[in-house]
Design a protein around this motif. Structure first.
Motif, PDB file in Angstrom:
ATOM      1  N   ILE A   9      49.520  11.301  51.893  1.00 58.24           N
ATOM      2  CA  ILE A   9      49.520  11.183  50.429  1.00 58.24           C
ATOM      3  C   ILE A   9      49.611   9.713  50.044  1.00 58.24           C
ATOM      4  N   THR A  10      50.511   8.987  50.685  1.00 57.19           N
ATOM      5  CA  THR A  10      50.728   7.577  50.366  1.00 57.19           C
ATOM      6  C   THR A  10      49.510   6.719  50.669  1.00 57.19           C
ATOM      7  N   ASP A  11      48.852   6.985  51.798  1.00 52.96           N
ATOM      8  CA  ASP A  11      47.713   6.139  52.175  1.00 52.96           C
ATOM      9  C   ASP A  11      46.398   6.565  51.534  1.00 52.96           C
ATOM     10  N   GLY A  12      46.424   7.625  50.736  1.00 54.44           N
ATOM     11  CA  GLY A  12      45.227   8.036  50.016  1.00 54.44           C
ATOM     12  C   GLY A  12      44.340   9.020  50.756  1.00 54.44           C
ATOM     13  N   THR A  13      44.759   9.462  51.941  1.00 60.05           N
ATOM     14  CA  THR A  13      43.997  10.492  52.642  1.00 60.05           C
ATOM     15  C   THR A  13      43.899  11.732  51.763  1.00 60.05           C
ATOM     16  N   TYR A  14      45.001  12.048  51.089  1.00 62.14           N
ATOM     17  CA  TYR A  14      45.033  13.111  50.087  1.00 62.14           C
ATOM     18  C   TYR A  14      45.252  12.439  48.738  1.00 62.14           C
ATOM     19  N   PRO A  15      44.177  12.141  48.005  1.00 59.29           N
ATOM     20  CA  PRO A  15      44.321  11.466  46.711  1.00 59.29           C
ATOM     21  C   PRO A  15      44.994  12.372  45.665  1.00 59.29           C
ATOM     22  N   PRO A  16      45.485  11.776  44.580  1.00 60.10           N
ATOM     23  CA  PRO A  16      46.098  12.567  43.509  1.00 60.10           C
ATOM     24  C   PRO A  16      45.167  13.672  43.014  1.00 60.10           C
ATOM     25  N   ARG A  17      45.757  14.809  42.732  1.00 62.22           N
ATOM     26  CA  ARG A  17      45.096  15.992  42.167  1.00 62.22           C
ATOM     27  C   ARG A  17      44.126  16.665  43.130  1.00 62.22           C
ATOM     28  N   PHE A  59      48.621  20.909  45.354  1.00 62.21           N
ATOM     29  CA  PHE A  59      47.857  19.706  45.057  1.00 62.21           C
ATOM     30  C   PHE A  59      48.770  18.490  45.036  1.00 62.21           C
ATOM     31  N   VAL A  60      48.177  17.325  45.294  1.00 64.11           N
ATOM     32  CA  VAL A  60      48.928  16.075  45.248  1.00 64.11           C
ATOM     33  C   VAL A  60      49.210  15.740  43.785  1.00 64.11           C
ATOM     34  N   SER A  61      50.454  15.421  43.507  1.00 63.35           N
ATOM     35  CA  SER A  61      50.849  15.000  42.152  1.00 63.35           C
ATOM     36  C   SER A  61      50.261  13.639  41.847  1.00 63.35           C
ATOM     37  N   ARG A  62      50.137  13.348  40.591  1.00 61.30           N
ATOM     38  CA  ARG A  62      49.707  12.007  40.205  1.00 61.30           C
ATOM     39  C   ARG A  62      50.756  11.010  40.646  1.00 61.30           C
ATOM     40  N   GLN A  63      50.303   9.881  41.161  1.00 62.07           N
ATOM     41  CA  GLN A  63      51.240   8.864  41.607  1.00 62.07           C
ATOM     42  C   GLN A  63      51.934   8.235  40.420  1.00 62.07           C
ATOM     43  N   GLN A  64      53.209   7.974  40.620  1.00 58.41           N
ATOM     44  CA  GLN A  64      53.999   7.344  39.564  1.00 58.41           C
ATOM     45  C   GLN A  64      53.774   5.834  39.600  1.00 58.41           C
ATOM     46  N   ASP A  65      53.552   5.239  38.444  1.00 60.99           N
ATOM     47  CA  ASP A  65      53.366   3.769  38.358  1.00 60.99           C
ATOM     48  C   ASP A  65      54.704   3.091  38.225  1.00 60.99           C
TER      49      ASP A  65
END
Length: 65
Positions: A9-17, A59-65
């Motif tokens: 999730i962190t590295d973007g393999t599984y992008p948000p949503r 699903f992956v949650s939207r990343q928090q800014d």
């Protein structure tokens, strides 16, 4: 296993949503019991990293800014 999914999730393999693998898929991939994979899903939900839509999957949650 939770660390691997968290890293994906962190590295973007599984992008948000995007959908993350199901409990059954994770159990198969990692060679673990489905109950263990379910605990990992629950932990990631508790951390706010994923959310579940009944009947659709997790699903992956939207990343928090």
């Amino acid at each position: 296993m939770a660390d691997v999914i968290r890293e994906r999730i962190t590295d973007g393999t599984y992008p948000p949503r995007t959908r993350v693998p199901s409990v059954v898929q994770l159990a198969t991939e990692f060679g673990i019991a489905q109950a263990t994979a379910q605990k990992v899903h629950r932990g990631l939900r508790d951390e706010g990293l994923i959310y579940t839509e009944p009947g659709l999957g997790s699903f992956v949650s939207r990343q928090q800014d």
